[in-house]
Structures are given as structure tokens and as C-alpha cells.
Design an enzyme around this catalytic site. Structure first.
Site, PDB file in Angstrom:
ATOM      1  CE1 TYR A   1      -4.061   1.997   0.639  1.00  0.00           C
ATOM      2  CE2 TYR A   1      -2.580   3.293   2.018  1.00  0.00           C
ATOM      3  CZ  TYR A   1      -3.778   3.154   1.346  1.00  0.00           C
ATOM      4  OH  TYR A   1      -4.697   4.162   1.378  1.00  0.00           O
TER       5      TYR A   1
ATOM      6  CD  GLU B   1      -3.530   3.617  10.025  1.00  0.00           C
ATOM      7  OE1 GLU B   1      -2.832   3.276   9.049  1.00  0.00           O
ATOM      8  OE2 GLU B   1      -4.671   4.097   9.901  1.00  0.00           O
TER       9      GLU B   1
END
Ligand SMILES: Cc1cc2nc3c(=O)[nH]c(=O)nc-3n(C[C@H](O)[C@H](O)[C@H](O)COP(=O)(O)OP(=O)(O)OC[C@H]3O[C@@H](n4cnc5c(N)ncnc54)[C@H](O)[C@@H]3O)c2cc1C
Ligand SMILES: Cc1cc2nc3c(=O)[nH]c(=O)nc-3n(C[C@H](O)[C@H](O)[C@H](O)COP(=O)(O)OP(=O)(O)OC[C@H]3O[C@@H](n4cnc5c(N)ncnc54)[C@H](O)[C@@H]3O)c2cc1C
Lengths: 682, 682
Positions: free
Chosen positions: B133, B434
Site C-alpha cells: 500500500y 498510521e
């Protein structure tokens, strides 16, 4: 980012070269450092390009080469000791000689007889033997009296028999022992004529000089990889009844005669060994400022150029296609976020404080050393307590500060190329070695409690704990601050820090007395059950000392006109911020003891914000004033020119994992899964 | 030490097997784990003996082998998904497939059309392609809207042209991208018919399937070594006008038609992507308890057997020579020192709290997921705020906690063999990736301030911020504690934590309003200048939530009689300690706001001491109840049997630096210096 770096520098209100020269004792010292950087980076062993890519073995060999290289440069170029120390810090590649230089030679000097020194020192200085210092055992570190390795005097042969009686007794940790050292200063429990005289020092050869193989009866090896400092081969060592001559015992103070009679040391021996500890701890205090200022330099420079968007795309093809300009919001350097600047500016203040503390600590040691040579050990107890407490506080601040700096750099701070992970991982050992920090605080606490008792008994108190003599009056003193700006005043700051220190010292003494059923004991169960309070008190005591020192240094610089008004004003603001930061940490104590009201405590936060805002334009120049050459920091993010992204990319490109496009797992792991041709053959 | 470990266990007042079974949903789960440990440790790729000695390349290959190995085991042995998850945690060898499993496949599932899923998922599941990703760029992380990589739709060829317009636009960080991935989900700025539609997701093949070489126009490589997680090949990636078909864009929500018309997503799209974030953050919350409990297990077990002396020497020769018994003082395990136990027991309490929080968080997510499949997104804003704030708080606690555990282990905690450095270095990234923790707290703060405003406007508040509705009355409430024991009561604890949360939320809102000249803005300069207060408020809010959850879980267990009285009582004490620990952290706020008196605040410390003393005999059993197999911890110090010194020595012996006696520097560096024979030839 390069424009951003220049823009940041233009905002500064003072000349960082001026402050740099002040911090480094003159421009010529800075120039000399630049020359040494040139010298180092031109040597194969001094090149840092691949430093973050080394295997353990390469690190070990590299560290040794660098140290030997510097040592040879010094001899050939007839460089000064100061140059040598500077080179060591610039190269920052600790190796298997650390303990040879830092402990083996100094111990020979302090504990060897003239004959022993004549025998060992010349070879040591020519690196014809390499030594280390072997005290800690697998099972025994802090508690030195528990060491189990024995040296039993055998009157018949006039030798000592050195032996490792158990698993726990394996020597463990000595730097350079693993693969480098040929000799050790061995701390072993001396037995003579059947009696145990406790740990004494012996010089023992452990490896053959021609083959480097362990001598008979000796087991030696590297203890394995560590969190950091892997260029050093810390080692383990065991003896199976190894015989060493009588004169292997360092006999300057205590002796064993040929017949095996033990001659105890004169009382000064213990003082001398305390003095050595003080010296080592003083150097750790000095280095703490060095390390924190490196981390702060990197984080400040990076966060000053880190924006979350570039101002425009500047891509010709896109423009040719007549795309409308990208609507990207204007974007801040992350150092302008409140959370980032209120983390980094306080750390800048702390770094300056530690740098000043380090210098004062070394000055104190040196003046003690001069007094000692006249036989005057008077300040030793105070110095021992202070150096222990400061060792703990300064290393705690630096370790936490490095990690805080790393976090402020976001994801890129996690790259070794940023320099920050290595700084942290190699630094944190300072919280443990040469005395675990909790144990260090407790040394300071012992001294503090003694002074509390003396003050309560009405005896006069001198030195760092002097404030205890007026503690009785202080107990109901109240904070005189009425506006947030009042908190800038060193007088208000020191009064509040003094109050906290006095309050916690009294509290800890009370807890200790209660644990001892009314009697104050300095060991055993009551003491061990009170250590949390004792440690808090010691911390407050040294925190006060640390701030007082910053205030004194800034005032001395001002009164000596050592700095122009601009630089001197900025330094004063940093000092004010330092006080506020310490007080915020102590605010629950200030409130709990009733010294401050809630409003006054709230003003501390207000003032921190004001000082941080005011210092913000000078952030990068304050970092620049530490004057670290790029070579020394070896950080893609801490580059002075701000060209951080290019540096990251350049560093990635030469990473060994990129030696082939397919990578080292292709043939064995990935091709069978991924390649249609190979898969069809399986 | 083995006797000490057994003695410690004998002191326990409850059955650790019972608590372990409770924490792991039954004994069968624990047994199953034992079987999986056998399976793993019998595989060459599952052997951990040399784990701490690997070079970067070996780590990379090893991590991949382990993941592929587990994947093949699962297929061949038809193991359950739960088994797979358990194996991954037991082996703990993250590799180049992390993002394939954690982000590539999930994104295809959530954002791909049925045709896209049919095309990519089967190959992904068979590992015939490996994806990652790719969102973050060198210059753009937190600020996603600033991404610069572009995908420009070319109507003529019906393709997108993917391009990297600048240095800053290089993709940087994606896990597995460096040397493993064949495909990426690329986040690129979509341009269609000359307009910029911001970041969108595309599937792009980057490597040739037969040769693994980068495809034309693609530059890709590993970003280089990191603080930890080096078995993962995080990578960089740049495109030079690479053409990809139109259907490479993930079109479940937004689309580009053949003619280049952009079809915007329905409003639920954003909700779906929030839901994904919530899920990932929930798993980070869950894992935090896992990691902290590992560190606490290691430190508790080690400090319970670490003594500074052995009780006697037990060396035959010495005895034969009739030496008097060594006068060694009786010696404590270091866990009996006040400072060690008052560090570790609170961390045990925190670890339990995080474990319970992790379970509740996953439960919340799952019930949201069920509601969502009925089209109900009602709780999403609350869940998003909570998962963000808890992500930050729980990872902060765990990162600091691991390092605190390491420090309690003295010098040996610095060895990789202790397991603790690797745990820390691989864990800390969770504070950054994140969503950096400061940014996460600010997400929670946004929600909190909205609720403060709603409460001030008299609107009803539900969910975690409900307490704000009665904030007006609370402002002059006073703490009702009159003895130290009162602080054990969850009611008193929660009242005080609530008060702090309400107070800080109101304060932050005020600061924000003042910065905005009276108007509350959720971005721009006023917001960015208030982040320190906002972060403090968010922390207090989630700390309250965390403790409330611990209280609820303990009460539920008690009312369901899920545990016997002994275990249940110990758990309750841990919960009480947890509350006291949080309150001590908040004590300056409690005092500043006038809620507590100095005496009441002092009682918190008293109560912490009392609870720690009371829990001390159960320390090791509380650690045992986490039920980590030795295989999983891979720690010489954390071994269940207490045989720590033997384990350290065994580990050192197989260290690669010990492959030869002379070591890797002998021939090149040391022999010319040391060997008399060689020296004489030079
Ligand atoms: C990188 C590194 C290099 C080293 N190099 C050398 C070397 O060259 N030569 C050498 O001989 N040694 C060396 N050492 C060993 C070092 O000196 C010891 O590790 C250090 O003194 C701490 O002792 P310990 O490991 O026994 O800690 P421990 O005493 O086992 O500490 C464990 C815990 O117990 C607590 N504790 C212990 N005693 C007390 C007490 N009395 N009161 C309160 N709390 C207590 C500590 O605070 C700590 O939390 C090195 C260590 C490291 C990490
Ligand atoms: C180990 C690791 C693995 C990763 N894996 C992937 C991956 O597979 N794929 C991928 O796409 N990315 C990945 N990333 C990137 C990761 O998502 C980002 O690093 C992370 O989101 C933080 O962003 P940043 O690095 O831009 O930090 P920055 O935003 O540069 O943070 C720098 C500082 O600015 C502060 N700051 C920034 N914005 C704000 C704000 N708005 N308000 C207040 N303060 C602010 C931060 O608190 C921090 O102190 C990975 C990162 C790491 C470390």
C-alpha cells in the site's frame, strides 16, 4: 527545504557564530575542529557513508580501525591530547580500545606501584598490549562486594590461583574483552592465609601475544549483540585455576607479602577510589549535554524544513498540459505546530543547561584534583553525592530527550539515516553502566538525608544542601508570583525549586524514619522500602542544583560581557524557560505542599508558552550554535543545508539490500511463488 | 535462580492457570497454542535460536521465509485463521508480506469492483502476486491531501499516466515495497479532463513476474535500515510517465468513464474509509497490551530471581582449603527494592488494563461492523475519535513501559538476548505510523471540543463524552476522599478522573476560543497554536475511558463469576492500582483545579505503596497468567524456569563474533600491533 533552512536562519535575532565561539572557547577551536573533520573524512577508516549499513562484524572491525587510525594519526602528526579527544567525538565510532584508554591505563596509573607502571605502561601506550577492566560478573553488578571470582595466594609457589567458582561468577560486560584485549585488570576476591579480604585488582594476561588464542585455563568470548554500541566487543571470561605471579596484584595501596601476609591499604585508598568514580561520573555528566544537543540539533533543523506540502509542483509536463494550479493549502513547517515547538524548545533549553552543567562539573573535579594533590579531600563527600545525582538526572534527561526528538521527526525519525535511533540506542546504556541511575540517586539521597538530620540537629550546613538549614522557616513560605511574567525571574524560580527540594528531603527523611520505627538507617529493609521517596528527593535536589548552575553561568557571562546583548538576551530566555520546565515537572509538589495556588501553577504553563513563542525565531540558530559539523551528526535530517529528502534518497540507494534489483530472497523464496515459468515447473 | 523462581511462585495467593484461561478464552486455546509452538519450532524457518544475530539481509530473507512457511502450513494443514493469527504472534517475525495481508488485500476488498476483485484476489490469496500500500511520500505523510504523485487520464489511449513530479513525491515507507512486492495500491492525485480530483487508489504492477526486475519507467528499492522492523523491506518508488489501463483505478466508489468524466463517490465512501482507519487503529490498541505484557513478563520474572549475591559459593576446592564461609550479606531479589516494585507492579496493572481495552475495542469495532452492514454508521464519529485517542494513549504507555521494564533489568536488559531492546525498537514505530500520536490525540480533541460546545449549548451528550453534560455542576465539586484507602474505590477514582477530563476539556476549549478571537475554529492558526492544551484534554478523556473499561471488565467478570474469589480479588487490586497510577499522573491537575487538597493528593502515593506491597507476592503469577511460551518471548531473562545466567551464556557462545577465537580483526588490525613476531617484521 534548502530555501526554508535559509529563511529560518534569516529570522534569527542573534549571531550563532558568536554564541558558538563562546560555547567552544573561541573561534580557533571551531576552526581546528573543521580541520580535524577534513583529516578524518579523508581516511578510509574515517568515512561515515556506510556507517548505518554495517554488520556486527564490520562494526567491530570498523570501530577498532578507527581507534587505531586516530591513535596513529596522533603519533605521526604529533597531535595534542585535545585534538585526540575532539577526533574521538567527531568520529564517534567506539571500539575495542575504549576500556584500554578509559580504565586499564588509568587504573595502572592510580593503583600500580612504580615498578608495575614501568612494566605495563609503555607497552600499553604503544598498543603492544591491550587491556580492559573486568569487574562485573553475570550474577554481580551493582553489589560489588558480592563478586565471586577468587584469587587465592599460594605461599608455596608464591603465586595467586585465579578461579571462577560458579556460573554466576563469569566476568560479563568488560568492553574490548570479547575479541580484542590481551590483558585485564581483574577484580577478584583476595584470599591470603585462609582469609577473605574482598575484591582487589590484578593484572592478568589472557591471550597469547603471537596467536591471540586464549591462554590455558582461560575461557573468553564476546557476550553477543546489544541494543547499541555493537562496535565494542564486551566480553565474558572464566578462569580454571590459572596461576599468576604475586606481582600481578596492583600493590600501590594494599599488598600481599611473599609469605602471604596481607598489608591493608591506608585510609586514603578508599578516597582515591571514590575520586576515580567521581571523575568517571563527571565525564558522563559532561557528555550528556553533548548527546542531547546533537539530537536537538537534528530535530530542530528537520522540523524547521519539514512541510507537509511543497508550495508548487513545478513539473513541466503538467504545466504544458495547462492543468490549473494545484490548490494546495499553504503549509507550515511542523516546528510551527504548538505541540512540536513546545517539545523542542524546552529540549533546547535543557541541552544548553546540560552543556553548562558539564563544564561546571569538570571544573569542580579539576579543582578537587588540585586540592587532593595537596592532600585535601574535604569536598569529596559533596562531590561524590553531586556527581552521582547529576549522573542520574542528566542521563535520564538526555535519554528521554533523544527519544522525544526522534518522535518529533515523524516517520523519518525511525530511519537509521536520521542518526537518531543510533544516538538513542547507544546512549541509553549511560543510564545503567557505572552505576544504575536509581542506585546513583540513592547515593545522593544518602548525603541529603545526612544533611537533613544535621540541620535538624542545628548543625551548620555548607555546600549544595545549604538551603536545608533554613528549611524550618521555609515550610510555611508562600510563592510570591502574581503574574505569569513573574515566573521568568530566577529569584522566584529558585525559591520555588528550593522549596520543593527541602520539602521532599524532609518527607523522605520522615518516611525513612517511620520505616525504621523512628530510627533513621542508611541500609537494610527500612532504607530499601523507602527508595522511591529518597529518589524523588534526590532528583529535586539535583534539579535545583542544575538550574542554579544555569543561572550562575548566564549571569557570569553577562557580567563578564562575554557575549553581546542579543546573544546574551536569548541565552537568558533559554535559562528562564529551563526554570519553568523544571517547575512544571514539580508542579504537583508545589501545589501539594501548599506553596503555590492553582492560579500560580497555571501561570507556569502560560509562561512556558510565552517563552517558547519568543524563542521560536531563534530555534535554528540556537541549534547552529552547538556547531556540529555535518560529518559528526551523520544525519540525513540534521544537515545544515536542509537538503533532507535528497540525503535520505542518496542513503537508501547505497543500502546493501539494494545491491541487486531482485533482492536476496528472489531465487530461494519468491521465484517459486511468483514466476509463472518456475511455478509451472514445480 | 531456578529455586528463586519456584519460591516466588509458591508465594502466590491465586492460581495463574485459572487467570490465564480466563484471559485466553479457555484452556483449550492455551493448549492449542502449545501445539502451534511445537509446530513452529520444528520448522527451520521457525527456529529462533539465532534470531538476534542476523544481518539485515538475513533478517529480510528470514522474515519472508517465516511468513511463507506459515502460509503454506495453513494451506497444507488446513489450519484456521485463528491459528494463523496465533502463529504470527508466536513467531513474531514480520516480513515483506505484512502489507500484502494487512492492506493490499483489504483495500481490494473494500474499494475494488467485483470484476477487480475477481481479477486480483485469487492471485493475491495464492501469493502469485504480492502487493503493498503506497501512500506516504518522502515529503508527505500526515497531510494526505498534499500527495504529489499524479495519475493523469489520457482520453486518447484510455489510460492513466502515472508520474512522480518531484523529489518529494517519491513514495517512501510502504512495507514490502523494497524487494518483495510485484504490485502496489498506489495513492495518486487523479487528474481527468484537466481537473485535479485529489488522491485516489490504483493497482499498479511494478515488477516483471518472471524476473522480478522493475518494469520500464519504474524506480524502486529499499529505503535502508531502520530502528527496528528490519525484516520488513520498506521501499521507495518513482514513476516516469508509466501508463496503466483505465480499470487499474479502484472504482467501487468513484469512477472515471472511458471519455474521462469523473463520477464522484457517494457520501458513504468517506465513511467506509474512516471505518478502515478505525479497524487498523483498533488492532493497534489490541496489540499494545500484547507488547507491554511481554515486556512486563520478562522484567518481572528476571527481577524476581536477580540477586546481587548467591547465598554461598559452593566451590569444592575452596571448601577443601578450609576457608571460612564467605561473609556475604543476605541478599534480596531486586524486585523487593521499593523503586523496582513500584515501577513494575504499576506496569503490570497497565498491561492488564491494555489487554482488557484491546478486547473491548475489538468488540466495539465488531458491533459497529454489524451495524454498518445494515447501513447504520451512527457510532462512527465516536468510534473514530475513541480509536484515535486510544491508539495514541495505549502506544505511548506501551512504548514508555517497555523501556521502563528494560531499565529495571540493569545491564543485562541492554543485551539483545534479553528480548527487550528488540521489543522496544520494533514497537516504537506504533507511536508514529498510521497517524503520529500527536495528530491522533488531536482527532480525539476535535470530537471532544465539539461535545464541549454542544454541552454548553445545552444539547444532550451521549457516548464517551457524556460526562460533559454535567460539567457545569462538577466545576465546584470536591473530592470526598478522607483516608488513603478511600482511593481504592472505583467511584472515587472515576469521579476524580472525570473531573480532570472535564476541566481540561473546558480549558482547552477556552484556549482555542481565545486563540480564535472568541470563535472556535477546528483548523488554521488558532487550532495549531492550541494543540498542547488540546492534546492534554484528549489524553485525560481517553485515560478516563481506559480506566472505566478496566473497572467494567473486572465487575463483569465478578458478576458473571468467571473467576474464583482469589483471582478475582487480585484482579480487583490491580484495577485499583491502575486507577491510582492514572490519578498520580493527573495529580497536578487535581490540585490546580482545586478538586483535591494537598493531603488527599499525598494519600494517592500512600495508597499506591499499599497496593504495590499487597500485590507483590502475586507479581510472578500475574506475569505467568499472560501465558507467554518461552518460544514466543525468546528472552534469556524472561524464561519461566528462571535459569537466566545459563541462557545468557549459551546465547553468547553461539554469537557469530565468537566463530573464531581471534575474532575478525586479528589479521588485519591487531596482529600488526600485538604480535611480537609480526611487529618485528614491519
Ligand atoms: C554497555 C555496558 C558496558 C559495560 N561495561 C563494563 C565494563 O567495561 N566493565 C565492567 O566491569 N562492567 C561493565 N558493565 C556493567 C555495569 O557496570 C553494570 O551493568 C551496572 O553497574 C549495573 O549493574 P547491574 O547490571 O548489576 O544492575 P542490577 O543491580 O542487577 O540492577 C537491576 C535493578 O535493580 C535495582 N537495584 C540494584 N541494586 C539496588 C539497590 N541497592 N537499591 C535500589 N535498587 C537497586 C536497579 O535500580 C535496577 O533497576 C557494563 C554495562 C553495560 C550496560
Ligand atoms: C515503520 C513504518 C512503516 C510505515 N509503513 C507505511 C506503509 O506501508 N505505507 C505508507 O503509505 N506509509 C507508511 N508509513 C508512513 C507513516 O504512515 C507516516 O510516517 C506517519 O503517518 C507519520 O507521518 P509523517 O512521517 O509525515 O510525520 P510528520 O507529519 O512529518 O510528523 C512530524 C511532526 O509533525 C507533527 N505534526 C504533523 N502534522 C501535524 C498536525 N496537523 N498537527 C500537529 N502536529 C503535527 C507530528 O506530531 C510530528 O511531531 C510507515 C511509517 C513507519 C515509521
Amino acid at each position: 527545504p534548502m530555501d526554508d533552512a535559509a529563511r529560518e536562519r534569516a529570522r534569527s535575532t542573534f549571531d550563532s557564530n558568536e554564541l558558538a565561539a563562546f560555547l567552544h572557547d573561541g573561534e580557533d577551536k571551531l576552526q581546528r575542529r573543521e580541520e580535524l573533520v577534513k583529516l578524518l573524512s579523508s581516511q578510509p577508516w574515517g568515512d561515515k557513508t556506510h556507517r548505518y549499513f554495517l554488520t556486527r562484524e564490520q562494526e567491530y572491525v570498523g570501530g577498532l580501525k578507527a581507534m587505531v587510525g586516530m591513535w596513529q594519526q596522533m603519533r605521526q602528526g604529533r597531535l595534542s591530547l585535545e585534538d585526540g579527544i575532539a577526533m574521538r567525538s567527531l568520529a564517534y565510532f567506539p571500539g575495542g580500545l575504549e576500556l584500554h584508554i578509559g580504565m586499564f591505563i588509568p587504573t595502572l596509573l592510580s593503583q600500580g606501584t612504580p615498578e608495575q607502571q614501568a612494566k605495563w605502561l609503555p607497552m600499553s601506550n604503544r598498543l603492544q598490549i591491550i587491556g580492559t577492566y573486568a569487574q562485573t560478573e553475570l550474577g554481580h553488578g551493582t553489589f560489588v562486594r558480592g563478586l565471586q571470582t577468587v584469587a587465592v595466594y599460594d605461599e608455596a609457589s608464591r603465586e595467586f590461583v585465579v578461579h571462577t567458582p560458579s556460573l554466576e561468577a563469569h566476568k560479563w560486560w568488560p568492553g574490548g574483552l570479547g575479541k580484542t584485549a590481551t590483558h585485564v585488570i581483574l577484580m577478584a576476591r583476595l584470599f591470603a592465609q585462609g582469609r577473605d579480604y574482598g575484591p582487589h585488582a590484578f593484572v592478568v594476561q589472557i591471550r597469547d601475544m603471537a596467536t591471540h588464542l586464549p591462554l590455558p585455563g582461560i575461557t573468553v568470548g564476546d557476550i553477543g549483540p546489544k541494543m547499541g554500541f555493537n562496535s565494542v566487543d564486551n566480553g565474558y571470561l572464566a578462569f580454571d585455576h590459572v596461576r599468576i605471579p604475586r606481582d600481578a596484584m596492583l600493590m600501590r595501596f594494599s599488598q600481599v607479602t611473599e609469605e602471604g601476609r596481607y598489608v591493608p591499604p591506608p585510609p586514603d585508598n578508599q578516597k582515591a577510589s571514590y575520586a576515580t568514580m567521581v571523575y568517571v561520573r563527571a565525564t558522563i555528566v559532561r557528555d550528556s549535554g553533548d548527546f542531547l544537543s546533537r539530537a536537538v540539533t537534528i530535530a530542530t533543523r528537520y522540523t524547521a524544513v519539514r512541510r507537509q506540502t511543497a508550495s508548487k509542483l513545478g513539473e513541466p509536463e503538467l504545466q504544458a498540459r495547462q492543468l490549473p494550479p494545484l490548490l494546495l493549502p499553504a503549509c507550515w513547517p511542523v516546528l510551527d505546530y504548538d505541540n512540536v515547538q513546545q517539545t523542542l524548545l524546552p529540549l533546547l533549553a535543557r541541552a544548553y543547561s546540560l552543556v553548562f552543567m558539564g563544564r561546571s562539573m569538570m571544573d569542580m573535579y579539576n579543582s578537587f584534583d588540585a586540592a587532593r594533590s595537596r592532600g585535601d579531600f574535604g569536598v569529596l563527600p559533596e562531590l561524590h553525592a553531586l556527581s552521582s545525582g547529576l549522573k542520574a538526572l542528566c542521563t535520564d534527561i538526555t535519554a528521554a530527550g533523544i527519544e522525544a526528538c526522534r518522535r518529533q521527526c515523524g516517520g523519518h525519525g525511525y530511519m537509521l539515516a536520521s542518526g537518531l535511533p543510533t544516538l538513542f540506542n547507544s546512549y541509553v546504556q549511560n543510564c545503567t553502566w557505572e552505576g544504575d541511575n536509581s542506585v546513583m540517586y540513592l547515593q545522593a539521597a544518602r548525603y541529603l538525608v545526612k544533611n537533613v538530620l544535621a540541620a535538624q540537629a542545628g548543625k551548620p550546613i555548607t555546600g549544595s544542601a545549604k538551603y536545608l538549614s533554613s528549611a524550618a522557616q521555609q515550610a510555611d513560605a508562600k510563592c510570591g508570583v502574581s503574574t505569569a511574567d513573574d515566573w521568568r525571574s530566577p529569584a522566584h524560580q529558585l525559591a520555588a525549586l528550593t522549596r520543593v527540594a527541602a520539602q521532599l528531603a524532609a518527607q523522605a527523611t520522615q518516611v525513612l524514619a517511620r520505616a525504621g520505627g523512628g530510627r533513621v538507617a542508611f541500609d537494610g529493609e527500612p532504607w530499601n522500602n523507602s527508595t522511591v521517596d529518597l529518589i524523588r528527593a534526590a532528583r529535586a535536589h539535583v534539579a535545583l542544583y542544575l538550574h542554579q548552575n544555569f543561572v550562575d553561568c548566564v549571569e557570569a557571562a553577562a557580567s563578564q560581557r562575554a557575549l553581546g546583548a542579543a546573544a546574551s538576551g536569548v541565552l537568558r530566555e533559554l535559562m528562564q524557560l529551563h526554570g519553568v520546565v523544571l517547575l512544571l515537572e514539580a508542579s504537583s509538589d508545589l501545589l501539594e505542599g501548599g506553596y503555590c495556588s492553582g492560579r500560580q501553577a497555571g501561570m507556569l504553563r502560560e509562561q512556558q508558552r510565552a517563552l517558547v513563542r519568543s524563542l521560536r525565531p531563534n530555534a535554528i540558530s540556537l541549534a547552529d550554535s552547538f556547531a556540529y559539523p555535518d560529518y559528526q551528526l551523520n544525519s540525513a535530517l540534521g544537515r545544515k543545508d536542509g537538503n533532507v529528502y535528497q540525503a535520505l534518497l542518496d542513503s537508501a540507494r547505497i543500502s546493501p539490500l539494494n545491491a541487486t534489483h531482485e533482492g536476496p530472497a528472489w531465487k530461494e523464496v519468491l521465484e517459486p511463488l511468483l514466476s509463472p515459468a518456475v511455478r509451472s515447473r514445480l
